[in-house]
Design an enzyme around this catalytic site. Structure first.
Site, PDB file in Angstrom:
ATOM      1  N   CYS A   2      70.504  36.092  54.919  1.00 43.41           N
ATOM      2  CA  CYS A   2      70.621  37.308  53.973  1.00 43.41           C
ATOM      3  C   CYS A   2      71.349  36.676  52.572  1.00 43.41           C
ATOM      4  O   CYS A   2      71.956  35.785  52.416  1.00 43.41           O
ATOM      5  CB  CYS A   2      71.700  38.061  54.490  1.00 43.41           C
ATOM      6  SG  CYS A   2      71.416  38.808  56.180  1.00 43.41           S
ATOM      7  N   ARG A  27      66.521  33.144  51.870  1.00 38.76           N
ATOM      8  CA  ARG A  27      67.497  33.460  52.878  1.00 38.76           C
ATOM      9  C   ARG A  27      67.082  34.613  53.898  1.00 38.76           C
ATOM     10  O   ARG A  27      67.825  34.744  54.829  1.00 38.76           O
ATOM     11  CB  ARG A  27      68.781  33.738  52.202  1.00 38.76           C
ATOM     12  CG  ARG A  27      69.308  32.721  51.197  1.00 38.76           C
ATOM     13  CD  ARG A  27      70.899  33.129  50.414  1.00 38.76           C
ATOM     14  NE  ARG A  27      71.651  33.404  51.552  1.00 38.76           N
ATOM     15  CZ  ARG A  27      72.556  32.158  51.865  1.00 38.76           C
ATOM     16  NH1 ARG A  27      72.045  31.018  51.347  1.00 38.76           N
ATOM     17  NH2 ARG A  27      73.161  32.385  52.889  1.00 38.76           N
ATOM     18  N   TRP A  74      68.045  39.058  56.733  1.00 41.41           N
ATOM     19  CA  TRP A  74      67.436  38.481  57.776  1.00 41.41           C
ATOM     20  C   TRP A  74      68.082  39.205  58.881  1.00 41.41           C
ATOM     21  O   TRP A  74      69.433  38.867  58.980  1.00 41.41           O
ATOM     22  CB  TRP A  74      67.850  36.980  57.758  1.00 41.41           C
ATOM     23  CG  TRP A  74      66.993  36.330  59.026  1.00 41.41           C
ATOM     24  CD1 TRP A  74      65.603  35.805  58.780  1.00 41.41           C
ATOM     25  CD2 TRP A  74      67.567  35.933  60.170  1.00 41.41           C
ATOM     26  NE1 TRP A  74      65.399  35.163  60.221  1.00 41.41           N
ATOM     27  CE2 TRP A  74      66.642  35.270  60.856  1.00 41.41           C
ATOM     28  CE3 TRP A  74      68.827  35.942  60.545  1.00 41.41           C
ATOM     29  CZ2 TRP A  74      66.721  34.734  61.864  1.00 41.41           C
ATOM     30  CZ3 TRP A  74      68.955  35.439  62.118  1.00 41.41           C
ATOM     31  CH2 TRP A  74      68.140  34.809  62.652  1.00 41.41           C
ATOM     32  N   ASN A 100      76.611  39.140  54.378  1.00 38.05           N
ATOM     33  CA  ASN A 100      75.964  38.035  55.125  1.00 38.05           C
ATOM     34  C   ASN A 100      76.775  37.509  56.064  1.00 38.05           C
ATOM     35  O   ASN A 100      77.652  37.081  55.925  1.00 38.05           O
ATOM     36  CB  ASN A 100      75.665  37.139  54.214  1.00 38.05           C
ATOM     37  CG  ASN A 100      74.806  35.757  54.685  1.00 38.05           C
ATOM     38  OD1 ASN A 100      74.423  35.733  55.598  1.00 38.05           O
ATOM     39  ND2 ASN A 100      75.191  34.693  53.793  1.00 38.05           N
ATOM     40  N   GLY A 101      76.220  37.584  57.434  1.00 40.03           N
ATOM     41  CA  GLY A 101      76.870  37.220  58.670  1.00 40.03           C
ATOM     42  C   GLY A 101      77.155  38.018  60.076  1.00 40.03           C
ATOM     43  O   GLY A 101      76.241  38.916  59.968  1.00 40.03           O
ATOM     44  N   GLU A 489      57.781  16.398  63.596  1.00 44.63           N
ATOM     45  CA  GLU A 489      58.039  17.185  62.281  1.00 44.63           C
ATOM     46  C   GLU A 489      56.626  17.910  61.745  1.00 44.63           C
ATOM     47  O   GLU A 489      56.580  18.923  61.204  1.00 44.63           O
ATOM     48  CB  GLU A 489      58.594  16.150  61.186  1.00 44.63           C
ATOM     49  CG  GLU A 489      58.537  16.729  59.845  1.00 44.63           C
ATOM     50  CD  GLU A 489      59.832  17.941  59.662  1.00 44.63           C
ATOM     51  OE1 GLU A 489      60.285  18.449  60.684  1.00 44.63           O
ATOM     52  OE2 GLU A 489      59.511  18.668  58.564  1.00 44.63           O
ATOM     53  N   LYS A 493      56.183  21.936  61.158  1.00 42.99           N
ATOM     54  CA  LYS A 493      55.477  22.340  59.876  1.00 42.99           C
ATOM     55  C   LYS A 493      54.305  23.370  60.354  1.00 42.99           C
ATOM     56  O   LYS A 493      54.301  24.352  59.613  1.00 42.99           O
ATOM     57  CB  LYS A 493      55.129  21.240  58.990  1.00 42.99           C
ATOM     58  CG  LYS A 493      55.707  20.651  57.790  1.00 42.99           C
ATOM     59  CD  LYS A 493      56.931  21.122  57.195  1.00 42.99           C
ATOM     60  CE  LYS A 493      58.128  21.778  57.908  1.00 42.99           C
ATOM     61  NZ  LYS A 493      59.320  21.302  57.826  1.00 42.99           N
ATOM     62  N   GLU A 496      55.338  26.542  61.936  1.00 45.68           N
ATOM     63  CA  GLU A 496      56.517  27.685  61.356  1.00 45.68           C
ATOM     64  C   GLU A 496      55.582  28.248  60.236  1.00 45.68           C
ATOM     65  O   GLU A 496      55.842  29.397  59.908  1.00 45.68           O
ATOM     66  CB  GLU A 496      57.583  26.962  60.708  1.00 45.68           C
ATOM     67  CG  GLU A 496      57.468  25.946  59.798  1.00 45.68           C
ATOM     68  CD  GLU A 496      58.907  25.380  59.484  1.00 45.68           C
ATOM     69  OE1 GLU A 496      59.729  26.061  59.530  1.00 45.68           O
ATOM     70  OE2 GLU A 496      58.912  24.203  59.175  1.00 45.68           O
ATOM     71  N   HIS A 512      51.742  12.290  80.837  1.00 45.24           N
ATOM     72  CA  HIS A 512      52.793  13.050  81.930  1.00 45.24           C
ATOM     73  C   HIS A 512      52.619  14.320  81.714  1.00 45.24           C
ATOM     74  O   HIS A 512      53.432  15.091  82.255  1.00 45.24           O
ATOM     75  CB  HIS A 512      54.084  12.420  81.906  1.00 45.24           C
ATOM     76  CG  HIS A 512      54.253  11.007  81.679  1.00 45.24           C
ATOM     77  ND1 HIS A 512      54.078  10.285  82.934  1.00 45.24           N
ATOM     78  CD2 HIS A 512      54.141   9.839  80.670  1.00 45.24           C
ATOM     79  CE1 HIS A 512      54.279   9.100  82.767  1.00 45.24           C
ATOM     80  NE2 HIS A 512      54.199   8.687  81.401  1.00 45.24           N
ATOM     81  N   LYS A 611      65.890  30.351  55.284  1.00 43.16           N
ATOM     82  CA  LYS A 611      65.906  28.976  54.817  1.00 43.16           C
ATOM     83  C   LYS A 611      67.380  28.641  55.302  1.00 43.16           C
ATOM     84  O   LYS A 611      67.490  27.300  55.592  1.00 43.16           O
ATOM     85  CB  LYS A 611      65.699  28.865  53.302  1.00 43.16           C
ATOM     86  CG  LYS A 611      66.030  27.626  52.764  1.00 43.16           C
ATOM     87  CD  LYS A 611      64.940  26.834  52.671  1.00 43.16           C
ATOM     88  CE  LYS A 611      65.048  25.215  52.395  1.00 43.16           C
ATOM     89  NZ  LYS A 611      63.952  24.510  53.128  1.00 43.16           N
TER      90      LYS A 611
HETATM   91  C1  F6R Z   1      61.908  23.760  59.160  1.00 39.10           C
HETATM   92  C2  F6R Z   1      63.425  24.084  58.673  1.00 39.10           C
HETATM   93  C3  F6R Z   1      64.624  24.063  59.469  1.00 39.10           C
HETATM   94  C4  F6R Z   1      65.607  23.612  58.819  1.00 39.10           C
HETATM   95  C5  F6R Z   1      66.783  23.811  59.857  1.00 39.10           C
HETATM   96  C6  F6R Z   1      68.128  23.164  59.465  1.00 39.10           C
HETATM   97  O1  F6R Z   1      61.031  23.357  58.111  1.00 39.10           O
HETATM   98  O2  F6R Z   1      63.544  24.054  57.318  1.00 39.10           O
HETATM   99  O3  F6R Z   1      64.231  23.662  60.575  1.00 39.10           O
HETATM  100  O4  F6R Z   1      65.496  22.107  58.902  1.00 39.10           O
HETATM  101  O5  F6R Z   1      67.309  25.316  59.876  1.00 39.10           O
HETATM  102  O6  F6R Z   1      68.662  23.340  58.003  1.00 39.10           O
HETATM  103  P1  F6R Z   1      69.385  22.514  57.184  1.00 39.10           P
HETATM  104  O7  F6R Z   1      68.698  21.202  56.791  1.00 39.10           O
HETATM  105  O8  F6R Z   1      69.597  23.335  56.001  1.00 39.10           O
HETATM  106  O9  F6R Z   1      70.840  22.209  57.972  1.00 39.10           O
END
Ligand code: F6R
Length: 616
Positions: A2, A27, A74, A100-101, A489, A493, A496, A512, A611
Site C-alpha cells: 500500500c 506498492r 494492496w 499501510n499494514g 530467477e 521473472k 510473475e 527425478h 513491490k
Molecule cells: C521478484 C521480486 C520479489 C522480491 C521479494 C523481496 O521480481 O521482486 O520476489 O525480490 O519480494 O523483496 P526485497 O528484495 O525488497 O526484500
C-alpha cells in the site's frame, strides 16, 4: 504494501497527492482513493482499480483544498472493492485515515466498538482503527495526537498511518510500526508532505524525516515537526535527511516500461555499485562496512543468508561465491521460514540479509531475530535509509537507483555484484585466492558492465524467440552450479509478469521428475555456459531433445556443440564461471519482458503483486 501520500500546505493538494500515488503504485494497485478538505468539508473519492480510474472519478468533482490524503492499496483484509478502499472515515464523519499494514487484533477491537455503538461499512481493519481513535478521543476528551497514541497502544500488528480531523485542517498525525513512512518538510514549515517513500515529494523539498518504529509525528502548519515515542510519550529530535533522489531517476526516460529501463540500466547500476569499492588499478576491493568488521567476517563459522524472492536467488548465488572463492560454509534461508523455526545461530555466525526495498517484513523480522541471538548482521539493501538498512549492524548499499518495475532486475545483478566483491575480498584475505587470481578477477569484474552492454544489443533475437513461445502454458529453466539460481530467477521473472507457469531446476534434477513433463510443446531454457559442468549440461540437453522438447540455450560465444542440438541459442560473452550469473541473467530478463509484452500483460504492475512486501 500500500502507498500513502498526504499534503498540508499552501498549494492545491490534489495534483500533488495524485501524482504521488502514481509514483507509489508499485506498492499496490488493487484500489485507490483520496480525501480532500476545503473549509472543513470532506470530499472523498475512492474506487476499485488503479489511480488512473480514481482520477476519472475525482476530476469531475470538487477537488479543491490544501489538505489531502491519498492511498493506493494492496488488499489484505477485504477484497478490492470501493468500500474497502482507503481513505476511511470515522462514524462521526470527522476523522479520516490512510493505512499501510495489518491490525492483527482487529476482530476483538471490532466487537468492543460494536458494543459501544459503532458500525462499519467495510471489511477492513483500518476502519476499525479510525473508529478506535475516535472512541479514545471522545472518552478522554483529548487532542487527536493523544487519541492516536492511545489507540495505537491497544493495537497488535503493523502500520504506517496518516490521520486528520476535518475540523482542524492545519494538522496531520502520522505514526509507524513496521511499515515505512517519510515526512517531507517544506521551507519554514509552510508545507508538509507524507509518503510511504520520498518519491512523491522530491520536486518540492529535499528535507525528509523517516519515522522510526513506534514513533508518532504531529505535523502542524507553521510549526516545527514534533515526534514522540508512542510507548512513553517522550520527545524525539527529528532527524532531517537530505534526499539524494532526483526526478529523472523515477521517470521512464523514453522506455515503454520501467522494467525495460531498469534492465538497460544494469551496466550503469553495476558501475555505481563498484564506485569507490572496486579499485582494480590498485589491486584492491575497498568496502568500509566489510573492512571495519573484517575479523567478524574472517572468523565466521558460517554465513547465513536470509532473503525473499529474487533477493533469495541472489543469496543462492552468494552461497556458490562464498563457498567457492572464500571457502566459508553458507546456508541460504527463506526469511519467512528462518524467523519462525527457532534457528540455531551462534555468536560467530555472520548473517547477511538481502533486500532491494529494505522493507520486506519477513527479512526484517529475520534480521531482528538474528541480532537477538547475538549474530553480527550485515545488510545488502538498495533503498537508502530503509528499515533493514537501519536495523542491521552494518551493511552495503547496492546503489542501483530506484527500482520501480515490480519485477526485480537491476536489484538482482547489483546484489550479486556486492556478494562477489565481498567473497573475492574474503577469499584473498583467507589465502584461498592467490594474489594473481584475485587481481585477475578484479580486472574481469571491471569488464562486466561493457559485456552487459553487448548483451543488451541482442534484443531482436530475443524478441524473435519470445514471439515463437509467447502462447505456451509452461516453461522449464535448467542450470547447474552458479547458473542454477539464475534458472530459478529466470522462471520467477517469466511467471510473475507473463502468468505462464515456469519452474527452475538444477539441470540434473530433471531426471527425478520434471522430465515427465517434456514433450514437443515444452520449451526448456538451458543455461549451458562453457565452464563448470558443461559436458553434463550437454547430456541434459540431449535427454530433452530425445523427448522432443524445445531447447532455448544460453551458451558462451564460440560454442559449437550446443549450437548443433538446440532449437535456439543466445550467446553471451566469455567470463569466469563465478561471474556468469551477472551475464546469463540478462537474456532471461529480456525474454520474460518480451513474452509478457506480447501477451498484453501489465509488465510493471503484474496482477496480485506489490513491490514492497511489508506484510508477512
Ligand atoms: C521478484 C521480486 C520479489 C522480491 C521479494 C523481496 O521480481 O521482486 O520476489 O525480490 O519480494 O523483496 P526485497 O528484495 O525488497 O526484500
Amino acid at each position: 504494501m500500500c502507498g500513502i501520500v498526504g499534503y498540508l500546505g499552501f498549494r492545491k493538494a490534489y495534483p500533488i497527492v495524485i501524482k504521488g500515488l502514481q509514483r507509489l503504485e508499485y506498492r499496490g494497485y488493487d484500489s485507490a482513493g483520496v480525501v480532500l478538505t476545503n473549509d472543513n468539508e470532506l470530499n472523498l473519492y475512492k474506487t476499485k482499480g488503479k489511480v488512473s480510474d480514481l482520477k476519472k472519478i475525482a476530476e469531475t468533482q470538487n477537488i479543491d483544498g490544501n489538505l489531502a490524503l491519498g492511498h493506493t492499496r494492496w488488499a489484505t483484509h477485504g477484497i478490492p472493492n470501493d468500500a474497502n478502499s482507503h481513505p476511511h472515515v470515522s462514524n462521526s464523519g470527522n476523522l479520516v485515515i490512510v493505512h499501510n499494514g495489518i491490525i492483527e487484533n482487529y476482530n476483538s477491537l471490532k466487537k468492543e466498538l460494536i458494543k459501544r455503538g459503532y458500525s462499519f461499512d467495510s471489511d477492513t481493519d483500518t476502519e476499525i482503527l479510525i473508529n478506535l481513535i475516535e472512541e479514545f478521543k471522545k472518552t478522554n476528551n483529548c487532542k487527536l495526537g493523544k487519541a492516536v497514541q492511545l489507540a495505537l497502544k491497544s493495537v497488535i500488528g503493523a502500520y504506517a498511518i496518516a490521520v486528520y480531523d476535518r475540523t482542524k485542517s492545519d494538522e496531520i498525525i502520522v505514526a509507524r510500526l513496521g511499515s515505512p513512512i517519510a515526512i517531507g518538510v517544506g521551507e519554514d514549515n509552510k508545507e508538509f508532505f507524507v509518503a510511504s517513500d520520498a518519491s512523491p515529494f522530491i520536486e518540492y523539498t529535499k528535507d525528509a524525516v523517516y519515522l522510526e518504529d513506534e514513533e508518532l509525528a504531529i505535523i502542524k502548519l507553521g510549526k516545527d515537526l514534533r515526534v514522540r515515542k508512542i510507548k512513553d510519550d517522550s520527545f524525539v529530535e527529528p532527524n532531517i535527511n537530505e534526499l539524494q533522489l532526483n526526478l529523472d531517476q523515477i521517470e521512464k526516460g523514453g522506455y515503454d516500461h520501467f522494467m525495460l529501463k531498469e534492465i538497460h540500466e544494469q551496466p550503469n547500476a553495476i558501475l555505481d555499485t563498484y564506485r569507490g569499492r572496486l579499485l582494480a588499478d590498485r589491486g584492491l576491493i575497498k568496502m568500509g562496512s566489510v573492512d571495519n568488521n573484517i575479523t567478524k567476517f574472517l572468523n565466521a563459522n558460517r554465513i547465513i543468508i536470509v532473503a525473499c524472492g529474487t533477493s533469495w536467488h541472489a543469496g543462492l548465488v552468494g552461497e556458490y561465491l562464498f563457498e567457492d572463492l572464500a571457502r566459508i560454509p553458507v546456508e541460504v534461508e527463506y526469511a519467512s521460514e528462518f524467523r519462525y523455526r527457532n534457528p540455531i545461530i551462534n555468536k560467530n555466525d555472520v548473517v547477511i540479509a538481502i533486500s532491494q526495498s529494505g522493507e520486506t517484513a519477513d527479512t526484517l523480522a529475520a534480521v531482528k531475530l538474528a541480532k537477538e541471538k547475538g549474530a553480527f548482521v550485515f545488510g545488502i539493501c538498495n533503498v537508502v535509509g530503509s528499515s533493514i538498512a537501519r536495523e542491521t549492524n552494518s551493511g552495503a548499499y547496492t546503489h542501483a537507483g530506484p527500482e520501480i518495475g515490480v519485477a526485480s532486475t537491476k536489484a538482482f545483478t547489483t546484489q550479486i555484484t556486492i556478494l562477489s566483491l565481498i567473497a573475492l575480498k574474503l577469499g584473498n584475505l583467507r589465502g584461498e585466492l592467490s594474489n594473481s587470481t584475485y587481481q585477475k578477477y578484479l580486472h574481469e569484474m571491471v569488464l562486466i558492465p561493457s559485456k552487459i552492454e553487448q548483451l543488451l544489443k541482442i534484443d531482436s533475437k530475443i524478441k524473435e524467440i519470445a514471439s515463437i513461445y509467447k502462447d505456451v502454458s509452461n516453461f522449464l529453466y535448467l542450470g547447474r552450479g552458479y547458473n542454477f539460481p539464475v534458472a530459478l530467477e529466470g522462471a520467477l521473472k517469466l511467471k510473475e509478469i507473463s502468468y505462464i507457469h515456469a519452474e527452475g531446476y538444477p539441470a540434473a534434477e530433471m531426471k527425478h521428475g520434471p522430465i515427465a513433463l517434456i514433450d514437443e510443446s515444452m520449451p526448456v531454457v538451458v543455461i549451458a555456459t562453457n565452464r563448470g559442468h558443461y559436458d553434463k549440461v550437454v547430456s541434459n540437453i540431449q535427454e530433452i531433445k530425445a523427448r522432443k522438447g524445445k531447447i532455448i540455450a544460453i551458451v558462451t560465444k564460440g560454442d559449437t556443440i550446443v549450437k548443433e542440438i538446440a532449437d535456439h541459442v543466445i550467446e553471451i560473452p566469455q567470463a569466469s564461471e563465478s561471474l556468469y550469473p551477472l551475464l546469463t541473467t540478462i537474456p532471461l530478463q529480456l525474454l520474460s519482458y518480451y513474452i509478457a509484452v506480447m501477451r498484453g500483460c501489465n509488465v510493471d504492475q503484474p496482477r496480485n503483486l506489490a513491490k514492497s512486501v511489508t506484510v508477512e
